[in-house]
Design an enzyme around this catalytic site. Structure first.
Site, PDB file in Angstrom:
ATOM      1  N   PHE A 140     156.866  73.664  -9.431  1.00 29.99           N
ATOM      2  CA  PHE A 140     156.223  74.556 -10.405  1.00 29.99           C
ATOM      3  C   PHE A 140     155.572  75.694  -9.635  1.00 29.99           C
ATOM      4  CE2 PHE A 140     152.953  76.492 -12.927  1.00 29.99           C
ATOM      5  CZ  PHE A 140     153.629  76.727 -14.111  1.00 29.99           C
ATOM      6  N   ASP A 225     152.824  76.776  -1.369  1.00 32.38           N
ATOM      7  CA  ASP A 225     152.147  77.145  -2.614  1.00 32.38           C
ATOM      8  C   ASP A 225     150.990  76.172  -2.800  1.00 32.38           C
ATOM      9  OD1 ASP A 225     151.209  77.534  -5.159  1.00 32.38           O
ATOM     10  OD2 ASP A 225     153.184  77.705  -6.103  1.00 32.38           O
ATOM     11  N   LYS A 254     143.997  80.189  -8.794  1.00 36.40           N
ATOM     12  CA  LYS A 254     143.182  79.239  -9.559  1.00 36.40           C
ATOM     13  C   LYS A 254     141.719  79.174  -9.078  1.00 36.40           C
ATOM     14  CE  LYS A 254     146.788  76.777 -11.833  1.00 36.40           C
ATOM     15  NZ  LYS A 254     148.106  76.325 -11.418  1.00 36.40           N
TER      16      LYS A 254
END
Ligand SMILES: *Cc1c(COP(=O)(O)O)cnc(C)c1O
Length: 400
Positions: A140, A225, A254
């Site tokens: 993802f 990531d 985030k």
């Protein structure tokens, strides 16, 4: 307005690209959030790890308000007094050489794709338009066309083609597969240290070390990531530290703002980031003074309040608590730091209904991929909170 009125408005006027739990929140503090009827819940999702520092952290909030009164956006046509300090502090903390600031995680991923392609053509000598990037199945990395193009999740990609070429997909956790997939045109391998959205999938021990060696030997860029795993979530500042490696490029987002504002960044070593020249990439909001000020404080409190250490300690306490629950519906319990998941057996009939039950008992969790429940509370959680959560999870799963 009551809860149902708010839900009706969302359903009536909003796009239906989410299927949220029916809880309407209006206030948050630390690990706790409150709904419009005043009921309190523990947040066990932390906005997919964007609120690692806890909801409405007072110091980040103070910075946000202060900076709002001074200056919010200049664009990168001009310099601002927060950007350099943000770069320096982020580099020193993560031992990086260079930073490229963006806003959302997906933008950081897009940025890194552009950067490694350029590196491939100008440094490695890959023929024009032939660059290949290797990624993993069940990844993802976000929601843009390019990114969903190399997703293996049908819901994410189907109906959205045609896609950007130049990506190759290999199994996650398999270093041999990486070695075999590399060609002279390969410029990079992009991987999540732990696959969060796939259900907190932890690769075999030594995987990242082997991957690091392969990338070095074959002269390809290793991109981690860490948008979800980074900034303390797994009990280390970056998850790469669990295997004592350093990526060439690291993506953070985030929690970089503690949930106040979208801030993401590509962290790089000198050699790769140097390929970008003025005008080749940018963002109107990327690196704005408000984002930088907020991120600086978000990083500061993470360190000052020892949230990374707390994530390691409370993570093992929480995981141990989950492992004490004797429930035949639990297929596997896994986690690192405060990124944990319980995978349910097929007999459980999907995780959603248990998330509903957990919500009733005061715990907000979200299923990932039908049969897995992720537990990822803010990193400010304490022992008493963990016990409170485990108590509720036990009750929900032992009433079956
Ligand atoms: C959330 C996430 C992204 C995308 O971030 P957005 O801010 O939603 O665009 C990318 N990679 C990982 C690993 C993520 O968890």
């Amino acid at each position: 307005m009551n809860e149902n009125n708010y839900i009706e408005l969302e359903e009536l006027y909003g796009a239906h690209n989410y299927k949220p739990l029916n809880v309407v929140l209006c206030k948050g503090e630390g690990v706790w959030v409150w709904d419009v009827a005043g009921k309190r819940y523990m947040d066990c999702l932390s906005a997919y790890s964007a609120v690692n520092q806890g909801h409405c952290h007072p110091k980040i909030m103070a910075t946000m308000i202060e900076q709002c009164k001074k200056l919010t956006l200049t664009s990168r046509a001009f310099r601002n007094d927060q950007l350099g300090l943000f770069y320096k502090e982020l580099c020193e903390l993560t031992k990086s050489h260079k930073v490229l600031p963006m806003n959302s995680g997906a933008e950081a991923v897009e940025t890194v794709i552009k950067t490694v392609r350029k590196w491939g053509y100008t440094v490695k000598g890959v023929p024009a338009d032939k660059a290949e990037i290797i990624v993993c199945a069940n990844n993802f990395h976000g929601r843009t066309i390019t990114i969903v193009g190399f997703s293996t999740d049908e819901t994410s990609r189907s109906g959205f083609g045609p896609f950007t070429p130049g990506f190759k997909i290999i199994p996650f956790g398999d270093a041999d597969a990486l070695e075999k997939a590399i060609t002279p045109n390969t410029v990079a391998f992009m991987v999540e240290p732990i696959q969060g959205e796939a259900g907190v999938v932890i690769p075999p021990d030594g995987y990242l070390k082997k991957v690091r060696q392969i990338c070095t030997t074959k002269n390809i860029v290793l991109i981690l990531d860490e948008i979800q795993t980074g900034l303390g979530r797994t009990g280390r500042l970056l998850a790469e530290e669990h295997e004592q490696i350093e990526a060439d490029l690291t993506l953070v987002g985030k929690a970089l703002s503690g949930g106040f504002y979208p801030v993401s960044a590509v962290l790089s070593n000198q050699a790769v980031m140097d390929v970008l020249r003025p005008g080749e990439h940018g963002s109107t909001f990327g690196g704005n003074p408000l984002a930088c000020a907020v991120a600086r404080t978000a990083l500061k409190v993470l360190v000052e309040e020892k949230m990374v250490e707390n994530a390691a300690e409370m993570g093992s306490y929480f995981l141990n608590g989950l492992k004490q629950i004797k429930c035949p519906l639990f297929k596997e319990i896994r986690g690192r730091g405060l990124l944990m998941a319980v995978e349910l057996t097929a007999e459980a009939g999907g995780a959603r209904k248990y998330c509903e039950k957990l919500k009733e008992s005061g715990l907000l969790c979200k299923e990932t991929h039908d049969s897995t429940i992720r537990f990822a509370p803010p990193l400010v959680i304490n022992k008493e909170d963990v016990e409170w959560a485990i108590d509720r999870i036990t009750k929900v799963f032992t009433s079956y």
